[in-house]
Design a protein around this motif. Structure first.
Motif, mmCIF file in Angstrom:
data_model
loop_
_atom_site.group_PDB
_atom_site.id
_atom_site.type_symbol
_atom_site.label_atom_id
_atom_site.label_comp_id
_atom_site.label_asym_id
_atom_site.label_seq_id
_atom_site.Cartn_x
_atom_site.Cartn_y
_atom_site.Cartn_z
ATOM 1 N N ASN A 170 23.252 10.721 -7.461
ATOM 2 C CA ASN A 170 21.862 10.428 -7.778
ATOM 3 C C ASN A 170 21.239 9.628 -6.634
ATOM 4 O O ASN A 170 21.905 9.349 -5.632
ATOM 5 C CB ASN A 170 21.742 9.678 -9.110
ATOM 6 C CG ASN A 170 22.580 8.409 -9.138
ATOM 7 O OD1 ASN A 170 22.458 7.550 -8.263
ATOM 8 N ND2 ASN A 170 23.453 8.282 -10.131
ATOM 9 N N PRO A 172 22.781 12.085 -12.966
ATOM 10 C CA PRO A 172 21.715 12.266 -11.970
ATOM 11 C C PRO A 172 20.528 11.336 -12.199
ATOM 12 O O PRO A 172 19.745 11.105 -11.275
ATOM 13 C CB PRO A 172 21.322 13.733 -12.151
ATOM 14 C CG PRO A 172 21.629 14.022 -13.582
ATOM 15 C CD PRO A 172 22.891 13.260 -13.861
ATOM 16 N N CYS A 221 18.435 16.106 -6.561
ATOM 17 C CA CYS A 221 19.836 16.520 -6.711
ATOM 18 C C CYS A 221 19.968 18.034 -6.623
ATOM 19 O O CYS A 221 20.838 18.554 -5.909
ATOM 20 C CB CYS A 221 20.392 16.027 -8.048
ATOM 21 S SG CYS A 221 20.460 14.239 -8.241
#
Length: 346
Positions: A209, A235, A296
């Motif tokens: 993340n 994330p 991401c």
């Protein structure tokens, strides 16, 4: 929805993966059913779970998430619509998990697989992952590796791969992957697979993340070159990268309100970085949650981003992140913040 191949297979998986670890703890079975219905209806065909879920780990809820998924499969008859991933626990002190200790030996890993198949009410698992290495390495909150000369009695990688090959030949699993693994671990598994003609690790499920980009240091190149992509968990950094915990806010029923021991993203530099990323999202008028997830998703080493939601509203926001675009200007600003606060929350 966007899709990518799982490893070098022909299996297409959605770049958003439905995380499930709250089902049985923060979410009821009915809510889990609603999330599965919604996700599948919106193109999310890839779901991730584990034998130890729900989280936080408790004996009373061990295996509950797999049971909820299995009940949904039984009710809807849609098992064939889903790519299901689950995990076998590595080394544990919890005696209720097959007496504790190492779990990748032939006997215990066979027991674990059979137990997961039973709970999931299926005769095969698409992706079977090793959930934490048996050896001491790669713990939460640590940047570095501390070697222990006495830590050498874990199950040999070749033996693990031989067991997994047997499961594949039996039709009980299709593909295999790792979780919370290091560059050394992935490279050794890949090396042994090639030398011994054993199954290949198709994925690595590790944290990734805006507050923890350590995967980029060593694992990213292996993922790209060997086609063993990342399945990014956390994330949104326990929800911190949604902005809901800003200014010491603790929403009711949120993870940080319920489980105060989850301190991984609470340090000073982490909080400063969060504020900078939040201000960046406001500057470009983009939803903070969706900016965090899209960053991401677009990484070249990424296969899928595992999202976890406790409400349908959160799930909707997460899934719709695939429709967001991040300009080069936004990405440059993100990288500037990373340089100011490099990986504050490993």
């Amino acid at each position: 929805m966007n899709y990518k191949k799982l490893g070098n297979t022909d299996l297409d998986v959605s770049t958003i993966c439905l995380g499930t670890m709250t089902w049985g703890e923060q979410n009821t079975q009915e809510e889990g059913f609603q999330q599965m219905d919604y996700a599948l209806d919106h193109g999310v065909n890839f779901w991730d779970t584990a034998e130890i879920y729900s989280i936080p780990m408790r004996e009373e809820t061990y295996g509950e998430t797999e049971r909820i998924i299995g009940n949904w499969f039984q009710k809807t008859k849609k098992r064939d619509k889903v790519v299901i991933a689950t995990k076998v626990c590595g080394n544990t002190s919890n005696k209720y998990i097959r007496g504790g200790g190492y779990n990748f030996g032939k006997k215990k890993i066979s027991e674990a697989l059979e137990e997961s198949l039973k709970r999931l009410k299926t005769d095969y698992i698409d992706l079977y992952q090793l959930h934490w290495p048996e050896r001491n390495t790669n713990f939460f909150g640590k940047h570095g590796y501390e070697h222990d000369e006495n830590d050498n009695d874990w199950t040999p990688f070749e033996e693990i791969l031989e067991s997994l090959k047997r499961f594949i030949e039996q039709g009980k699993i299709r593909y295999i992957g790792l979780s919370n693994e290091t560059a050394w671990g992935l490279s050794k598994f890949l090396e042994i697979s090639k030398l011994k003609d054993l199954p290949k690790m198709m994925s690595v499920q590790n944290p990734y993340n805006l507050l923890n980009r350590t995967y980029e240091v060593g694992l990213a190149e292996i993922s790209v070159r060997e086609k063993s992509g990342l399945l990014a968990y956390s994330p949104l950094a326990f929800g911190y990268l949604t902005g809901k915990y800003r200014n010491n806010n603790l929403p009711e029923k949120s993870r940080m309100k319920l489980f105060k021991d989850f301190t991984r993203y609470k340090n000073e530099n982490g909080q400063k970085a969060i504020e900078e990323y939040y201000k960046l999202s406001q500057k470009f008028n983009i939803d903070f949650t969706q900016m965090s997830l899209k960053f991401c998703e677009i990484q070249p080493f990424m296969t899928s981003v595992i999202i976890g939601a406790t409400t349908i509203e959160q799930l909707k926001t997460n899934i719709e992140s695939v429709n967001v675009s991040l300009t080069s200007e936004i990405l440059n600003e993100i990288n500037k913040i990373q340089k100011m606060f490099p990986n504050p929350c490993p």
